[in-house]
Scaffold this active site. Structure first.
Site, PDB file in Angstrom:
ATOM      1  N   CYS A   2       0.864  -1.175   0.000  1.00 35.98           N
ATOM      2  CA  CYS A   2       0.000   0.000   0.000  1.00 35.98           C
ATOM      3  C   CYS A   2       0.907   1.233   0.000  1.00 35.98           C
ATOM      4  O   CYS A   2       2.100   1.129   0.231  1.00 35.98           O
ATOM      5  CB  CYS A   2      -0.878   0.025   1.244  1.00 35.98           C
ATOM      6  SG  CYS A   2      -1.844  -1.469   1.476  1.00 35.98           S
ATOM      7  N   ARG A  27       3.145   1.008  -6.878  1.00 32.80           N
ATOM      8  CA  ARG A  27       3.164   0.004  -5.812  1.00 32.80           C
ATOM      9  C   ARG A  27       2.031  -1.006  -5.938  1.00 32.80           C
ATOM     10  O   ARG A  27       2.046  -2.025  -5.299  1.00 32.80           O
ATOM     11  CB  ARG A  27       3.068   0.702  -4.451  1.00 32.80           C
ATOM     12  CG  ARG A  27       4.330   1.444  -4.086  1.00 32.80           C
ATOM     13  CD  ARG A  27       4.159   2.177  -2.789  1.00 32.80           C
ATOM     14  NE  ARG A  27       4.184   1.290  -1.641  1.00 32.80           N
ATOM     15  CZ  ARG A  27       5.265   1.020  -0.931  1.00 32.80           C
ATOM     16  NH1 ARG A  27       6.412   1.546  -1.274  1.00 32.80           N
ATOM     17  NH2 ARG A  27       5.211   0.236   0.112  1.00 32.80           N
ATOM     18  N   TRP A  74      -3.979  -2.029  -1.006  1.00 32.56           N
ATOM     19  CA  TRP A  74      -3.911  -3.331  -1.682  1.00 32.56           C
ATOM     20  C   TRP A  74      -4.459  -4.321  -0.665  1.00 32.56           C
ATOM     21  O   TRP A  74      -3.851  -4.557   0.376  1.00 32.56           O
ATOM     22  CB  TRP A  74      -2.463  -3.640  -2.056  1.00 32.56           C
ATOM     23  CG  TRP A  74      -2.306  -4.850  -2.914  1.00 32.56           C
ATOM     24  CD1 TRP A  74      -2.434  -4.911  -4.270  1.00 32.56           C
ATOM     25  CD2 TRP A  74      -1.962  -6.172  -2.486  1.00 32.56           C
ATOM     26  NE1 TRP A  74      -2.199  -6.180  -4.704  1.00 32.56           N
ATOM     27  CE2 TRP A  74      -1.909  -6.981  -3.645  1.00 32.56           C
ATOM     28  CE3 TRP A  74      -1.698  -6.762  -1.255  1.00 32.56           C
ATOM     29  CZ2 TRP A  74      -1.606  -8.333  -3.594  1.00 32.56           C
ATOM     30  CZ3 TRP A  74      -1.406  -8.113  -1.205  1.00 32.56           C
ATOM     31  CH2 TRP A  74      -1.356  -8.875  -2.366  1.00 32.56           C
ATOM     32  N   ASN A 100      -0.183   1.107   6.488  1.00 33.38           N
ATOM     33  CA  ASN A 100       0.418   0.045   5.660  1.00 33.38           C
ATOM     34  C   ASN A 100       0.882  -1.049   6.599  1.00 33.38           C
ATOM     35  O   ASN A 100       1.407  -0.753   7.676  1.00 33.38           O
ATOM     36  CB  ASN A 100       1.660   0.544   4.913  1.00 33.38           C
ATOM     37  CG  ASN A 100       1.309   1.453   3.755  1.00 33.38           C
ATOM     38  OD1 ASN A 100       0.154   1.674   3.449  1.00 33.38           O
ATOM     39  ND2 ASN A 100       2.348   1.983   3.122  1.00 33.38           N
ATOM     40  N   GLY A 101       0.757  -2.300   6.157  1.00 35.10           N
ATOM     41  CA  GLY A 101       1.252  -3.399   6.992  1.00 35.10           C
ATOM     42  C   GLY A 101       0.102  -4.274   7.456  1.00 35.10           C
ATOM     43  O   GLY A 101      -0.994  -4.234   6.887  1.00 35.10           O
ATOM     44  N   GLU A 485      14.039 -16.596 -14.881  1.00 34.74           N
ATOM     45  CA  GLU A 485      13.635 -15.194 -14.823  1.00 34.74           C
ATOM     46  C   GLU A 485      12.863 -14.799 -16.090  1.00 34.74           C
ATOM     47  O   GLU A 485      11.891 -14.034 -16.023  1.00 34.74           O
ATOM     48  CB  GLU A 485      14.871 -14.300 -14.629  1.00 34.74           C
ATOM     49  CG  GLU A 485      14.616 -12.813 -14.661  1.00 34.74           C
ATOM     50  CD  GLU A 485      13.606 -12.309 -13.629  1.00 34.74           C
ATOM     51  OE1 GLU A 485      13.197 -13.080 -12.749  1.00 34.74           O
ATOM     52  OE2 GLU A 485      13.197 -11.139 -13.743  1.00 34.74           O
ATOM     53  N   LYS A 489       9.098 -13.188 -16.191  1.00 30.21           N
ATOM     54  CA  LYS A 489       8.811 -11.904 -16.843  1.00 30.21           C
ATOM     55  C   LYS A 489       7.590 -12.018 -17.740  1.00 30.21           C
ATOM     56  O   LYS A 489       6.693 -11.199 -17.700  1.00 30.21           O
ATOM     57  CB  LYS A 489      10.028 -11.512 -17.680  1.00 30.21           C
ATOM     58  CG  LYS A 489      10.625 -10.184 -17.594  1.00 30.21           C
ATOM     59  CD  LYS A 489      11.020  -9.550 -16.326  1.00 30.21           C
ATOM     60  CE  LYS A 489      10.352  -9.882 -15.059  1.00 30.21           C
ATOM     61  NZ  LYS A 489      10.976  -9.573 -13.830  1.00 30.21           N
ATOM     62  N   GLU A 492       4.170 -12.703 -15.728  1.00 34.29           N
ATOM     63  CA  GLU A 492       3.605 -11.655 -14.863  1.00 34.29           C
ATOM     64  C   GLU A 492       3.022 -10.492 -15.644  1.00 34.29           C
ATOM     65  O   GLU A 492       2.075  -9.868 -15.200  1.00 34.29           O
ATOM     66  CB  GLU A 492       4.618 -11.172 -13.821  1.00 34.29           C
ATOM     67  CG  GLU A 492       5.778 -10.386 -14.345  1.00 34.29           C
ATOM     68  CD  GLU A 492       6.751  -9.977 -13.243  1.00 34.29           C
ATOM     69  OE1 GLU A 492       6.314  -9.627 -12.145  1.00 34.29           O
ATOM     70  OE2 GLU A 492       7.964 -10.012 -13.510  1.00 34.29           O
ATOM     71  N   HIS A 508      11.365 -35.887 -19.597  1.00 33.48           N
ATOM     72  CA  HIS A 508      10.890 -36.585 -18.398  1.00 33.48           C
ATOM     73  C   HIS A 508       9.466 -36.170 -18.024  1.00 33.48           C
ATOM     74  O   HIS A 508       9.039 -36.383 -16.897  1.00 33.48           O
ATOM     75  CB  HIS A 508      11.858 -36.345 -17.236  1.00 33.48           C
ATOM     76  CG  HIS A 508      13.223 -36.875 -17.509  1.00 33.48           C
ATOM     77  ND1 HIS A 508      13.533 -38.208 -17.429  1.00 33.48           N
ATOM     78  CD2 HIS A 508      14.353 -36.250 -17.934  1.00 33.48           C
ATOM     79  CE1 HIS A 508      14.810 -38.392 -17.771  1.00 33.48           C
ATOM     80  NE2 HIS A 508      15.319 -37.211 -18.080  1.00 33.48           N
ATOM     81  N   LYS A 606       4.466  -4.019  -6.457  1.00 33.14           N
ATOM     82  CA  LYS A 606       5.914  -3.860  -6.635  1.00 33.14           C
ATOM     83  C   LYS A 606       6.690  -4.416  -5.456  1.00 33.14           C
ATOM     84  O   LYS A 606       7.708  -5.063  -5.621  1.00 33.14           O
ATOM     85  CB  LYS A 606       6.232  -2.371  -6.827  1.00 33.14           C
ATOM     86  CG  LYS A 606       7.711  -2.063  -7.015  1.00 33.14           C
ATOM     87  CD  LYS A 606       8.229  -2.661  -8.308  1.00 33.14           C
ATOM     88  CE  LYS A 606       9.710  -2.415  -8.534  1.00 33.14           C
ATOM     89  NZ  LYS A 606      10.223  -3.320  -9.585  1.00 33.14           N
TER      90      LYS A 606
HETATM   91  O1  M6R Z   1      11.984  -5.964  -3.856  1.00 33.39           O
HETATM   92  P1  M6R Z   1      12.427  -7.386  -3.979  1.00 33.39           P
HETATM   93  O2  M6R Z   1      13.544  -7.544  -4.967  1.00 33.39           O
HETATM   94  O3  M6R Z   1      12.746  -8.034  -2.676  1.00 33.39           O
HETATM   95  O4  M6R Z   1      11.175  -8.136  -4.570  1.00 33.39           O
HETATM   96  C1  M6R Z   1      11.177  -9.520  -4.736  1.00 33.39           C
HETATM   97  C2  M6R Z   1      10.075  -9.954  -5.675  1.00 33.39           C
HETATM   98  O5  M6R Z   1       8.826  -9.614  -5.150  1.00 33.39           O
HETATM   99  C3  M6R Z   1      10.220  -9.302  -7.046  1.00 33.39           C
HETATM  100  O6  M6R Z   1      11.476  -9.574  -7.595  1.00 33.39           O
HETATM  101  C4  M6R Z   1       9.146  -9.804  -8.019  1.00 33.39           C
HETATM  102  O7  M6R Z   1       9.329 -11.166  -8.269  1.00 33.39           O
HETATM  103  C5  M6R Z   1       9.225  -8.978  -9.297  1.00 33.39           C
HETATM  104  N1  M6R Z   1       8.141  -8.063  -9.357  1.00 33.39           N
HETATM  105  C6  M6R Z   1       9.171  -9.775 -10.526  1.00 33.39           C
HETATM  106  O8  M6R Z   1       9.323  -8.979 -11.652  1.00 33.39           O
END
Ligand code: M6R
Length: 611
Positions: A2, A27, A74, A100-101, A485, A489, A492, A508, A606
């Protein structure tokens, strides 16, 4: 996840707080709201959906001087609707709270507050804060009273919070508190600002106070008074933020993600600056680990989430190659609950862009508790992870706004390569091998620029792939680490199912899924396994899957490949960096062709600051 902003001063407080909130859109959120204290009353406006909906509700409304706090939510407790949107109020409507939290003991608090006659208007954990404050505030409270009430309330709740409170009797006061959730105060002349994240402040000020866990602060137009959890006044030195405000804007690109992919060369160059010397030696002058501490390191454990973990997979291989010692990589969410075998003699590396990821922080605390030497590889300066680790290696990628991590990954891998060279400086790997790696590392910004120059070719491949319903990313060795990775990408931001597989595993089981409409991206950059990769791709082709090969410039185009992506030659261990630049572009253009909300993909945020 948030976002919080606030303003107190002579501007229109509500509009300034909401304007500031726009800087935090990255965010991820599902509703937004603002509360102001002026003219002896609290005014609250909230809307579901984007902040633009809040702007529309505020259009034409009178100017509000005084104090305002705003929030993007959020959902964690209760649905994403207007009733659950922040700010929340007490029964008497005397105050408003944004938070937040997560308040972990909210259910029992809510139960006992109800028994004492409080009525709740939302399903949120946050609302208990408003009612707890109500019980502690006498009629016509002073700023000191509000400060004391927030401190006492903070002591009663367990969990994480960054909270900001306004009270109708105190139009020149905002009281804030933080515990395990970031909160910063922006200092102005005759005005002050508040935010959960620095980019929200940049249009107004560069002078920033970072609050620490347990801090409770009273903010007025001309004053900031910070106390610790015990009520003792404490001094927090302001820091000067050097980012250009435009660094937090799109800078002419259609999306933050595209802008940030294009910032990859700078991110890597900055990460290497002052660390990778012209003669190939690595120095880490800014990492506060003494030679003696380094000398005790026997084992390395790498921990992170999502993209950061994937960078760690590359780091693991690289360190094993240079140090010839086993290196472990673990998801932070698994590590923290695994009763980990970690302690003295271990260097535990925590990788994070934000430095605020809840699981990574918890894993760090666990490793520290067990006596490991902890090093944070972090992008966000002043973040919690950077402050709690024994030492920090900053990645210097600059602010990353797009939810999908791009340049941060490149910088993380570059930083890990530096670290591997540093740790391996007296290891068995030959000086020639280290020198070759260092040379390639230094040349990476140019290699990345060359990848970006081919954006049009990547976009054309993406155009052809947009209709596929399933993707596999295959690789071996470093290519497999990169594939994890690349698949993240794509899934997501395009919402296409994508999976990474060690290429040798296809037979397999997963090969059963290959049919027309399935795309298989083969990462074929490793000389040692090149022929094996090609034979894996032939097996895909035989089952009528669409084959995309990512190869080095020096290689001939393999037969039976539908599409080709080329990257410049680099050291085998560093290929994930140019490979990901190209595959980030591929994911971007596929998502663009599908009309997805690229910078704020559905269901994602984020920074994942809750479990
Ligand atoms: O801020 P961080 O690097 O700790 O975040 C970790 C993951 O939440 C972050 O890398 C997430 O997987 C990405 N949004 C992916 O693109």
């Amino acid at each position: 996840m948030c976002g919080i902003t606030g303003y107190i001063g002579t501007r229109d407080a509500v509009r300034t707080a909401v304007q500031s909130l726009h800087q935090l859109e990255y965010r991820g959120y599902d509703s937004a709201g603002v509360a102001s204290a002026a003219g002896g009353c609290i005014r609250i406006v909230r809307a579901t959906g984007k902040i633009a909906a809040l702007d529309a509700l505020l259009e034409g409304s009178a100017v509000t001087s005084g104090a305002a706090v705003a929030h993007t939510r959020w959902a964690t407790h209760g649905r994403p609707n207007e009733a659950n949107a922040h700010p929340h109020q007490d029964c008497l409507g005397r105050l408003a709270v944004v938070h937040n939290g997560i308040i972990e003991n909210y259910a029992e608090l809510r139960h006992s507050l109800r028994r004492r006659g409080h009525e709740f208007a939302s399903e949120t954990d946050t609302e208990v804060l408003a009612h707890l404050l109500e019980e502690r505030l006498r009629t016509s409270p002073t700023a000191d009273d509000l400060l004391a009430a927030v401190r006492a309330t903070a002591a009663e709740v367990t969990g994480s919070y960054a909270m900001a409170v306004v009270c109708r009797d105190l139009p020149d006061t905002i009281v804030v508190a933080r515990q395990d959730s970031p909160l910063v105060i922006g200092l102005g002349a005759g005005e002050n600002f508040l935010a959960s994240d620095i980019p929200a402040l940049l249009p107004y000020t560069r002078s920033v106070l970072v609050l620490e866990d347990g801090d409770v602060a009273e903010i007025g137009p001309n004053r900031v008074r910070i106390t610790d959890a015990a009520g003792q006044e404490v001094e927090r030195k302001p820091m000067e933020v050097t980012w250009d405000a435009s660094a937090a804007e799109k800078g002419g690109f259609t999306h933050f993600m595209l802008k940030e992919i294009h910032e990859g060369p700078v991110a890597v160059r900055e990460t290497l600056r002052g660390r990778l010397m012209a003669d190939g030696a690595v120095e880490l002058p800014d990492v506060a680990i003494t030679p003696e501490q380094w000398s005790h390191v026997r084992r390395v454990i790498i921990v992170g989430c999502g993209t950061a973990y994937h960078a760690g997979l590359v780091g693991k291989r690289l360190m094993e190659e240079l140090l010839r010692r086993p290196v472990e990589a673990a998801f932070a969410s698994e590590f923290r609950y695994s009763d980990p075998i970690v302690g003295a003699g271990d260097l535990a590396l925590f990788i994070s862009q934000s430095g605020e990821t809840a699981d990574t922080l918890a894993a760090l605390r666990e490793a520290k508790r067990r006596g490991a030497l902890t090093l944070a590889v972090v992008n966000a300066v002043g973040s919690t992870l950077s402050r709690e680790a024994d030492a920090v290696l900053y990645t210097r990628a600059g602010p990353e706004i797009g939810v999908a991590s791009t340049k941060a990954y490149l910088a993380q891998v570059a930083a890990l390569a530096c670290l591997a060279l540093y740790l391996g400086r007296s290891a068995e790997a030959s000086a020639d091998a280290r020198a070759a790696l260092a040379r390639s590392l230094a040349a990476l910004p140019e290699a990345l620029a060359a990848c970006l120059d081919r954006s049009d070719e990547v976009a054309a491949v993406a155009q052809a792939l947009g209709g596929h319903s399933c993707f596999f990313y295959l690789g071996r060795g470093y290519d497999f680490a990169a594939a994890t990775e690349a698949a993240l990408k794509l899934k997501e931001i395009s919402y296409i199912h994508a999976e990474a597989y060690a290429a040798g595993e296809m037979k397999h089981g997963p090969l059963a899924l290959v049919e027309p409409g399935v795309a298989v991206v083969g990462l074929c950059t490793q000389a040692a396994t090149h022929e094996k990769m090609l034979s894996n791709l032939r097996e895909v082709k035989a089952r009528e899957g669409t084959v995309v090969a990512l190869i080095n410039d020096s290689r001939e185009a393999p037969p039976e490949v539908d599409h080709l992506l080329r990257i410049p030659e680099t050291h085998s261990a560093l290929t994930p960096i140019p490979a990901l630049c190209t595959l980030q572009l591929l994911a971007y253009y596929v998502a663009l062709a599908r009309g997805c909300d690229i910078d704020q993909p559905r269901n994602l945020a984020k920074s994942v600051t809750v479990e």
